[in-house]
Design a protein around this motif. Structure first.
Motif, PDB file in Angstrom:
ATOM      1  N   GLU A  14       0.490   3.578   2.636  1.00 31.98           N
ATOM      2  CA  GLU A  14       1.420   4.253   3.540  1.00 31.98           C
ATOM      3  C   GLU A  14       2.697   4.670   2.810  1.00 31.98           C
ATOM      4  O   GLU A  14       3.253   5.740   3.072  1.00 31.98           O
ATOM      5  CB  GLU A  14       1.749   3.353   4.741  1.00 31.98           C
ATOM      6  CG  GLU A  14       0.629   3.239   5.746  1.00 31.98           C
ATOM      7  CD  GLU A  14       0.189   4.593   6.272  1.00 31.98           C
ATOM      8  OE1 GLU A  14       1.059   5.433   6.621  1.00 31.98           O
ATOM      9  OE2 GLU A  14      -1.036   4.826   6.333  1.00 31.98           O
ATOM     10  N   ALA A  62       3.975   8.529   2.528  1.00 32.23           N
ATOM     11  CA  ALA A  62       5.322   8.923   2.948  1.00 32.23           C
ATOM     12  C   ALA A  62       6.033   9.683   1.824  1.00 32.23           C
ATOM     13  O   ALA A  62       6.726  10.677   2.081  1.00 32.23           O
ATOM     14  CB  ALA A  62       6.130   7.692   3.350  1.00 32.23           C
ATOM     15  N   THR A 122       7.266  13.573   2.095  1.00 31.45           N
ATOM     16  CA  THR A 122       8.667  13.926   1.837  1.00 31.45           C
ATOM     17  C   THR A 122       8.755  15.062   0.826  1.00 31.45           C
ATOM     18  O   THR A 122       9.516  16.017   1.005  1.00 31.45           O
ATOM     19  CB  THR A 122       9.445  12.699   1.318  1.00 31.45           C
ATOM     20  OG1 THR A 122       9.386  11.677   2.311  1.00 31.45           O
ATOM     21  CG2 THR A 122      10.896  13.052   1.033  1.00 31.45           C
TER      22      THR A 122
END
Length: 198
Positions: free
Chosen positions: A169, A173, A177
């Motif tokens: 995870e 992320a 981004t």
């Protein structure tokens, strides 16, 4: 008809009307062919006669029409150029002439060169290479972390799986981004989960 001084307006010959408009007599002939009004038709020893007020009105109308046609043509060219280049009309650059766009591009180039010398601007390919190295380190650390945690803290298999899921995870992320920031061509973004390109 009266002139601006209150007297009767005199009939002018080609030389006189040319002198008023500061053009040659040949230009007067061209204007006459284009519709400039003539009070007395000349020929066979008879001079052409022009009333200045009529000629001035025709001249002003002709100039206004030419200016309007030029504006319409320039607007058409600008719209087609924007459509061709994919520029939105609300873009500040949309109304610039080619010369102004060239000047702006030259100014932006000088600014970017100066920023690059100061270290405030980095080439995209250099940034992609740096991100690839950073992600390789992050990926290696996160891949090795579950084994280290299992050894150091005697984690169970299900706990290790939870750590692996949590680490995945984190990498997702990071990837999201970077994608949202659009730092470069999406085809060049490194996928932190497998080390390959996204």
């Amino acid at each position: 008809m009266t002139d601006d001084l209150g007297g009767a307006e005199p009939l002018l010959n080609r030389a006189q009307i040319a002198q008023i408009f500061n053009v040659s007599e040949n230009t007067i002939d061209k204007w006459r062919a284009k519709g400039m009004p003539v009070d007395t038709e000349g020929g066979n020893g008879v001079a052409y006669g022009f009333l200045y007020s009529d000629c001035k009105a025709w001249f002003d109308e002709t100039q206004a029409r030419a200016a309007s046609e030029k504006r319409a043509a320039e607007e058409f060219v600008a719209q087609q150029r924007m459509a061709f280049l994919g520029i939105d009309k609300r873009d500040q650059k949309a109304g610039l002439s080619p010369a102004q766009m060239r000047e702006l591009a030259q100014a932006e180039l000088v600014w970017m060169q100066a920023a690059e010398r100061r270290g405030a601007l980095v080439q995209v390919d250099e940034m992609v290479e740096l991100l690839d190295l950073v992600f390789a380190e992050v990926r290696a650390g996160l891949d090795g972390q579950p084994d280290w945690l299992e050894r150091e803290f005697a984690l169970s298999g299900s706990d290790v799986e939870r750590v692996v899921s949590y680490n995945d995870e984190i990498l997702r992320a990071i990837k999201a981004t970077i994608s949202a920031a659009a730092l470069s061509d999406p085809a060049e973004l490194v996928d932190p989960l497998d080390g390959g390109l996204i």
